[in-house]
Design a protein around this motif. Structure first.
Motif, PDB file in Angstrom:
ATOM      1  N   LEU A   1       5.452   6.473  10.296  1.00 41.43           N
ATOM      2  CA  LEU A   1       4.202   5.821  10.670  1.00 41.43           C
ATOM      3  C   LEU A   1       3.409   5.431   9.420  1.00 41.43           C
ATOM      4  CD1 LEU A   1       2.608   5.088  13.195  1.00 41.43           C
ATOM      5  CD2 LEU A   1       1.451   7.286  13.030  1.00 41.43           C
ATOM      6  N   GLY A   2       3.352   6.347   8.454  1.00 42.43           N
ATOM      7  CA  GLY A   2       2.631   6.064   7.208  1.00 42.43           C
ATOM      8  C   GLY A   2       3.251   4.890   6.473  1.00 42.43           C
ATOM      9  N   LEU A   3       4.583   4.869   6.421  1.00 42.48           N
ATOM     10  CA  LEU A   3       5.278   3.760   5.765  1.00 42.48           C
ATOM     11  C   LEU A   3       4.959   2.442   6.464  1.00 42.48           C
ATOM     12  CD1 LEU A   3       7.296   2.609   3.785  1.00 42.48           C
ATOM     13  CD2 LEU A   3       9.147   3.428   5.225  1.00 42.48           C
ATOM     14  N   ALA A   4       4.959   2.464   7.798  1.00 43.18           N
ATOM     15  CA  ALA A   4       4.689   1.235   8.545  1.00 43.18           C
ATOM     16  C   ALA A   4       3.253   0.751   8.331  1.00 43.18           C
ATOM     17  CB  ALA A   4       4.963   1.458  10.033  1.00 43.18           C
ATOM     18  N   ILE A   5       2.308   1.680   8.325  1.00 45.69           N
ATOM     19  CA  ILE A   5       0.911   1.282   8.086  1.00 45.69           C
ATOM     20  C   ILE A   5       0.765   0.714   6.676  1.00 45.69           C
ATOM     21  CG2 ILE A   5      -1.480   2.077   7.945  1.00 45.69           C
ATOM     22  CD1 ILE A   5      -0.811   4.209   9.995  1.00 45.69           C
ATOM     23  N   ALA A   6       1.399   1.388   5.696  1.00 51.31           N
ATOM     24  CA  ALA A   6       1.345   0.883   4.325  1.00 51.31           C
ATOM     25  C   ALA A   6       1.900  -0.538   4.268  1.00 51.31           C
ATOM     26  CB  ALA A   6       2.131   1.807   3.388  1.00 51.31           C
ATOM     27  N   GLY A   7       3.007  -0.776   4.983  1.00 52.16           N
ATOM     28  CA  GLY A   7       3.613  -2.111   4.996  1.00 52.16           C
ATOM     29  C   GLY A   7       2.662  -3.154   5.549  1.00 52.16           C
ATOM     30  N   LEU A   8       2.009  -2.820   6.668  1.00 48.08           N
ATOM     31  CA  LEU A   8       1.092  -3.793   7.264  1.00 48.08           C
ATOM     32  C   LEU A   8      -0.113  -4.052   6.355  1.00 48.08           C
ATOM     33  CD1 LEU A   8       0.941  -3.002  11.076  1.00 48.08           C
ATOM     34  CD2 LEU A   8       2.144  -4.823   9.905  1.00 48.08           C
TER      35      LEU A   8
ATOM     36  N   PHE B   1       0.547   2.474  -6.700  1.00 50.64           N
ATOM     37  CA  PHE B   1       1.497   1.516  -7.267  1.00 50.64           C
ATOM     38  C   PHE B   1       0.884   0.116  -7.366  1.00 50.64           C
ATOM     39  CE2 PHE B   1       5.840   3.027  -8.056  1.00 50.64           C
ATOM     40  CZ  PHE B   1       5.683   4.359  -7.727  1.00 50.64           C
ATOM     41  N   VAL B   2       0.156  -0.281  -6.310  1.00 54.43           N
ATOM     42  CA  VAL B   2      -0.462  -1.618  -6.315  1.00 54.43           C
ATOM     43  C   VAL B   2      -1.396  -1.772  -7.510  1.00 54.43           C
ATOM     44  CG1 VAL B   2      -2.165  -3.043  -5.108  1.00 54.43           C
ATOM     45  CG2 VAL B   2      -0.268  -2.021  -3.841  1.00 54.43           C
ATOM     46  N   LEU B   3      -2.259  -0.777  -7.702  1.00 54.49           N
ATOM     47  CA  LEU B   3      -3.203  -0.846  -8.821  1.00 54.49           C
ATOM     48  C   LEU B   3      -2.481  -0.692 -10.157  1.00 54.49           C
ATOM     49  CD1 LEU B   3      -6.188   1.117  -7.296  1.00 54.49           C
ATOM     50  CD2 LEU B   3      -5.980  -1.343  -7.668  1.00 54.49           C
ATOM     51  N   GLY B   4      -1.434   0.136 -10.171  1.00 53.75           N
ATOM     52  CA  GLY B   4      -0.657   0.318 -11.397  1.00 53.75           C
ATOM     53  C   GLY B   4      -0.036  -0.990 -11.862  1.00 53.75           C
ATOM     54  N   ILE B   5       0.447  -1.787 -10.918  1.00 50.57           N
ATOM     55  CA  ILE B   5       1.023  -3.087 -11.267  1.00 50.57           C
ATOM     56  C   ILE B   5      -0.038  -3.981 -11.898  1.00 50.57           C
ATOM     57  CG2 ILE B   5       1.860  -5.248 -10.240  1.00 50.57           C
ATOM     58  CD1 ILE B   5       3.649  -3.639  -8.457  1.00 50.57           C
TER      59      ILE B   5
ATOM     60  N   LEU C   1      -5.161   1.843  20.691  1.00 57.82           N
ATOM     61  CA  LEU C   1      -4.328   1.510  19.539  1.00 57.82           C
ATOM     62  C   LEU C   1      -4.393   2.575  18.455  1.00 57.82           C
ATOM     63  CD1 LEU C   1      -4.963  -2.274  18.988  1.00 57.82           C
ATOM     64  CD2 LEU C   1      -2.814  -1.181  19.571  1.00 57.82           C
ATOM     65  N   ARG C   2      -5.293   3.534  18.612  1.00 56.78           N
ATOM     66  CA  ARG C   2      -5.492   4.510  17.556  1.00 56.78           C
ATOM     67  C   ARG C   2      -4.192   5.246  17.259  1.00 56.78           C
ATOM     68  NH1 ARG C   2     -10.430   6.136  16.612  1.00 56.78           N
ATOM     69  NH2 ARG C   2     -10.755   3.936  16.956  1.00 56.78           N
ATOM     70  N   LEU C   3      -3.752   5.162  15.988  1.00 51.24           N
ATOM     71  CA  LEU C   3      -2.525   5.843  15.618  1.00 51.24           C
ATOM     72  C   LEU C   3      -2.848   7.231  15.127  1.00 51.24           C
ATOM     73  CD1 LEU C   3      -0.710   2.997  13.693  1.00 51.24           C
ATOM     74  CD2 LEU C   3      -0.439   3.645  16.071  1.00 51.24           C
ATOM     75  N   ASP C   4      -1.923   8.121  15.363  1.00 49.33           N
ATOM     76  CA  ASP C   4      -2.167   9.513  15.059  1.00 49.33           C
ATOM     77  C   ASP C   4      -1.678   9.814  13.651  1.00 49.33           C
ATOM     78  OD1 ASP C   4      -2.934  12.024  15.507  1.00 49.33           O
ATOM     79  OD2 ASP C   4      -1.173  12.611  16.695  1.00 49.33           O
ATOM     80  N   ALA C   5      -2.340   9.195  12.653  1.00 53.04           N
ATOM     81  CA  ALA C   5      -1.884   9.357  11.277  1.00 53.04           C
ATOM     82  C   ALA C   5      -2.243  10.735  10.759  1.00 53.04           C
ATOM     83  CB  ALA C   5      -2.507   8.285  10.392  1.00 53.04           C
ATOM     84  N   GLY C   6      -1.286  11.379  10.116  1.00 57.56           N
ATOM     85  CA  GLY C   6      -1.515  12.724   9.599  1.00 57.56           C
ATOM     86  C   GLY C   6      -1.502  12.752   8.082  1.00 57.56           C
ATOM     87  N   PHE C   7      -1.451  13.968   7.533  1.00 57.81           N
ATOM     88  CA  PHE C   7      -1.541  14.154   6.090  1.00 57.81           C
ATOM     89  C   PHE C   7      -0.481  13.353   5.333  1.00 57.81           C
ATOM     90  CE2 PHE C   7       0.087  16.457   2.360  1.00 57.81           C
ATOM     91  CZ  PHE C   7      -1.022  16.367   1.544  1.00 57.81           C
ATOM     92  N   TRP C   8       0.775  13.463   5.775  1.00 58.78           N
ATOM     93  CA  TRP C   8       1.854  12.794   5.031  1.00 58.78           C
ATOM     94  C   TRP C   8       1.773  11.285   5.153  1.00 58.78           C
ATOM     95  CZ3 TRP C   8       4.052  15.044   1.201  1.00 58.78           C
ATOM     96  CH2 TRP C   8       4.179  16.435   1.197  1.00 58.78           C
ATOM     97  N   ASP C   9       1.274  10.792   6.295  1.00 57.43           N
ATOM     98  CA  ASP C   9       1.096   9.343   6.436  1.00 57.43           C
ATOM     99  C   ASP C   9       0.103   8.835   5.401  1.00 57.43           C
ATOM    100  OD1 ASP C   9       2.758   9.169   8.751  1.00 57.43           O
ATOM    101  OD2 ASP C   9       1.130  10.093   9.873  1.00 57.43           O
ATOM    102  N   TYR C  10      -1.036   9.558   5.306  1.00 53.89           N
ATOM    103  CA  TYR C  10      -2.039   9.149   4.321  1.00 53.89           C
ATOM    104  C   TYR C  10      -1.496   9.280   2.900  1.00 53.89           C
ATOM    105  CZ  TYR C  10      -5.839   8.441   7.622  1.00 53.89           C
ATOM    106  OH  TYR C  10      -6.633   7.940   8.611  1.00 53.89           O
ATOM    107  N   THR C  11      -0.641  10.297   2.693  1.00 58.19           N
ATOM    108  CA  THR C  11      -0.052  10.444   1.361  1.00 58.19           C
ATOM    109  C   THR C  11       0.774   9.214   0.992  1.00 58.19           C
ATOM    110  OG1 THR C  11       0.094  12.804   1.756  1.00 58.19           O
ATOM    111  CG2 THR C  11       1.389  11.934  -0.071  1.00 58.19           C
ATOM    112  N   LEU C  12       1.617   8.761   1.921  1.00 58.84           N
ATOM    113  CA  LEU C  12       2.453   7.588   1.643  1.00 58.84           C
ATOM    114  C   LEU C  12       1.585   6.361   1.378  1.00 58.84           C
ATOM    115  CD1 LEU C  12       5.406   7.920   4.197  1.00 58.84           C
ATOM    116  CD2 LEU C  12       5.386   8.431   1.756  1.00 58.84           C
TER     117      LEU C  12
ATOM    118  N   ALA D   1      -1.463   6.354   0.260  1.00 60.52           N
ATOM    119  CA  ALA D   1      -2.128   6.531  -1.034  1.00 60.52           C
ATOM    120  C   ALA D   1      -1.169   6.232  -2.185  1.00 60.52           C
ATOM    121  CB  ALA D   1      -2.670   7.952  -1.141  1.00 60.52           C
ATOM    122  N   VAL D   2       0.065   6.710  -2.078  1.00 63.36           N
ATOM    123  CA  VAL D   2       1.062   6.448  -3.124  1.00 63.36           C
ATOM    124  C   VAL D   2       1.252   4.936  -3.289  1.00 63.36           C
ATOM    125  CG1 VAL D   2       3.532   6.565  -3.668  1.00 63.36           C
ATOM    126  CG2 VAL D   2       2.328   8.611  -2.902  1.00 63.36           C
ATOM    127  N   TYR D   3       1.323   4.257  -2.164  1.00 58.00           N
ATOM    128  CA  TYR D   3       1.509   2.810  -2.247  1.00 58.00           C
ATOM    129  C   TYR D   3       0.360   2.146  -3.014  1.00 58.00           C
ATOM    130  CZ  TYR D   3       2.187  -2.028  -1.171  1.00 58.00           C
ATOM    131  OH  TYR D   3       2.354  -3.365  -1.317  1.00 58.00           O
TER     132      TYR D   3
END
Lengths: 89, 561
Positions: B349-356, B27-31, B9-20, B22-24
């Motif tokens: 992939l990053g967006l999907a992980i953030a969503g989950l 926002f969560v903490l900012g709210i 199941l290991r997803l191959d998350a890269g730099f931009w995935d982690y960036t997305l 992190a951005v999310y």
């Protein structure tokens, strides 16, 4: 329960619509950029030939614009009556 | 629920995935931080000052339920059972949500109670109140722990982080935004989460549908794999209900799932009702579950359909569906994750992980934010330290949020050791809801129902549900599938009604003057209206919107019959 003293009421803390617009804007920019510049043939192959980063990125940018537009057209109005009477028991 | 947590199941998350991701989280903490400035008294903290618009509370209403169990569990059911899974949404949620908005909300919102247990107190007195408040509070902490455990399992499987680190990190994030901003922070984050999940699942579904060859490709694939078309139509759903007879299956789904289980859950569960109580007027409160019903009926297309597709196009899962062997190394719960692994490039992939991650944390946040309200108002203020100034209870609320989060971390570690135990517990708690609904509905419509009947009915109903559950677990009653859960809920409902009526006829009712605003027939029509709602547009009328939703749900059932 009683609430003593006067209280100042802000417009429902802040407007969540503009927060959504900002988040989708950032997501949209990153994904559109990746779709345009960072998509390899392997990525395309993975998503069955669809440049999914580009499409989602553009979709998010449009959604961000719509939320911003909604916020701008229908700003939150502080309802004095609601603020005074709303369920304070 | 178990995920097969090996490297497949290991997803191959890269730099931009982690960036997305992190951005999310920024926002969560900012709210949480921004909501902090709106909290000036305890009502702001626990009920958002009753000031939120209906679309916000409506989306939060379904988002609070759109947690790990919903997304992972319902895509798993889709992979296993196919279209009948739709019943969990179309029969098992929407009608109850409409009923809550049209019939019950006027009493909840109009009586100005601050929690569902408080309604219990006003209608039936302290014994029923205490039973309800304590069982609810206990259940929420345990379920929050389960959500935390699932989140950690997911992070561990997807990204390879150690479970302990994931549990503590997620708990700290949830804790910080709820202690800061209270219910407003939880609700605003739920709204944000809703849109992020849709933004993640919609493209995934589109790509998956394209890969499987469109709708016809999916139906062909499932027909070839199962050798029948049973999984392609929603009714009668024998496999899902666990009954061989189609008639029994339909009765089981309509009465068991559609009536007792779902009405119990959606109409009396304070996690849900709290969202409506936070809205700004009577009409907004009534519209909260009704607005929620519209996205709710379309969510299964983004959850169940991808699950069904995964069982066709992901080789390991297709093999598992064929022979159910452990050799495949996966099971149905992995459906949506496998789909993400196979179809999404870095970025999406990053967006999907953030969503989950968002959905799993929101589930826990909803448990915690309803727990702290019930604990502070219904247990602490009512029975332990009475008559202090408001700021004191606000501090209690913030403190107890920390305590509850620590307790949830503890539960998560227990769950890590006994995953079956947690499954059972969760099922048991769902049984608290069936008798609760019986007590509420009888209490709202029958003024003769007495205080003693309130708590005896509740206790008898819960005990009978537990009895049926134990009988079926030990094999004395043999019902496969969801049959035993449906039966337990049904028995609990009937026993509760019978005991309540019998006890009511032998005890003295409360005087009618104390029941104004709580019981139908004793409440003047004006009490159920709100002067702030005079200028409603047609789309703001709860009854009309509920009617439209009902028609839509019938159309969906016919189209996918």
């Amino acid at each position: 329960m009683s609430v003593s003293g006067h209280r100042t009421r802000r417009a429902g803390a802040f407007d969540i619509r503009i927060v959504i617009a900002a988040l989708f804007g950032v997501f949209g920019l990153v994904l559109t950029g990746m779709g345009l510049f960072g998509t390899s043939d392997a990525d395309l192959e993975k998503a069955d030939g669809i440049n999914i980063n580009l499409w989602t990125g553009v979709g998010l940018l449009v959604a961000a614009a719509l939320f911003a537009l909604w916020t701008w057209l229908r700003p939150i109005i502080v309802d004095a009556e609601a603020a005074a009477g709303a369920g304070r028991d | 629920m178990t995920l097969v947590a090996d490297a497949s199941l290991r997803l191959d998350a890269g730099f931009w995935d982690y960036t997305l991701i992190a951005v999310y989280f920024v926002f969560v903490l900012g709210i949480g931080l921004m909501a902090r400035y709106a909290v000036s008294d305890s009502l702001d903290f626990f009920l958002s000052g009753r000031s939120l618009p209906a679309w916000v509370t409506g989306l939060a209403f379904i988002s609070a339920n759109l947690g790990a169990i919903e997304i992972v569990g319902m895509s798993a059911n889709g992979a296993e059972y196919g279209m009948p899974t739709m019943h969990y949404f179309w029969v098992g949620a929407v009608p109850a949500m409409l009923f809550l908005g049209v019939v019950m909300m006027p009493f909840y919102y109009g009586s100005k109670v601050r929690s569902v247990p408080e309604f219990m107190l006003r209608r039936f007195g302290p014994t029923a109140h205490l039973v309800n408040a304590i069982s609810f509070a206990l259940a929420q902490v345990l379920i929050a722990g389960v959500n935390l455990f699932l989140l950690a399992t997911l992070v561990n499987a997807l990204l390879g982080w150690p479970r302990e680190v994931a549990v503590v990190a997620a708990a700290i994030i949830v804790l910080s935004y709820i202690t800061l901003g209270g219910l407003s922070a939880a609700i605003y984050n739920e709204v944000l989460q809703f849109f992020v999940i849709v933004a993640a699942l919609f493209p995934l579904t589109v790509v998956a549908l394209d890969r499987v060859g469109g709708w016809s490709g999916l139906t062909d694939g499932i027909r070839d794999a199962t050798g029948s078309t049973e999984q392609l139509s929603a009714w009668p759903g024998n496999e899902l209900a666990g009954f061989d007879s189609s008639v029994l299956s339909v009765i089981g789904i309509v009465f068991g799932l559609g009536f007792v289980l779902s009405f119990g859950y959606w109409t009396t569960n304070f996690v849900e009702v709290q969202r409506a109580m936070a809205s700004k007027s009577m009409s907004a409160a009534r519209r909260t579950p009704i607005i929620g019903a519209f996205p709710k009926m379309f969510i299964p297309f983004l959850v169940v359909i991808p699950g069904m597709i995964a069982a066709v196009i992901v080789p390991e899962l297709a093999q598992y569906k064929e022979d159910q062997s452990a050799d495949a190394g996966v099971d149905y719960n992995d459906a949506i994750l496998l789909l993400m692994r196979d179809l999404l490039p870095n970025g999406m992939l990053g967006l999907a992980i953030a969503g989950l991650l968002a959905s799993f944390m929101a589930g826990m946040a909803a448990n915690i934010s309803s727990f702290n309200t019930v604990f502070s108002y219904d247990i602490w203020q009512r029975y332990v330290v009475k008559d202090r100034e408001d700021g004191y209870y606000l501090r209690v609320g913030r403190t107890i949020t920390v305590v509850a989060t620590v307790a949830a971390i503890g539960t998560a570690f227990i769950a890590a050791g006994y995953s079956n135990l947690m499954d059972y517990l969760q099922q048991l708690f769902s049984f608290f809801n069936a008798p609760l609904f019986a007590t509420f509905i009888l209490g709202m419509f029958w003024k003769r129902m007495t205080a003693a009947a309130g708590w005896t009915g509740l206790v008898a109903g819960t005990l009978s549900a537990v009895t049926v559950f134990v009988l079926s677990e030990t094999g004395a009653l043999d019902l496969p599938g969801q049959g035993s859960a449906f039966l337990a809920a049904g028995v609990a409902f009937v026993v509760d009604i019978v005991v309540s009526v019998a006890v009511s006829l032998r005890t003295a009712p409360k005087p009618a003057t104390e029941l104004v605003g709580l019981v139908y027939g004793l409440t003047p029509k004006e009490n159920l209206r709100d002067p702030r709602d005079r200028d409603e547009a047609w789309y703001q009328r709860p009854g009309l919107m509920a009617g439209i939703a009902l028609v839509l749900i019938i159309v969906l059932n016919i189209v996918f019959f």
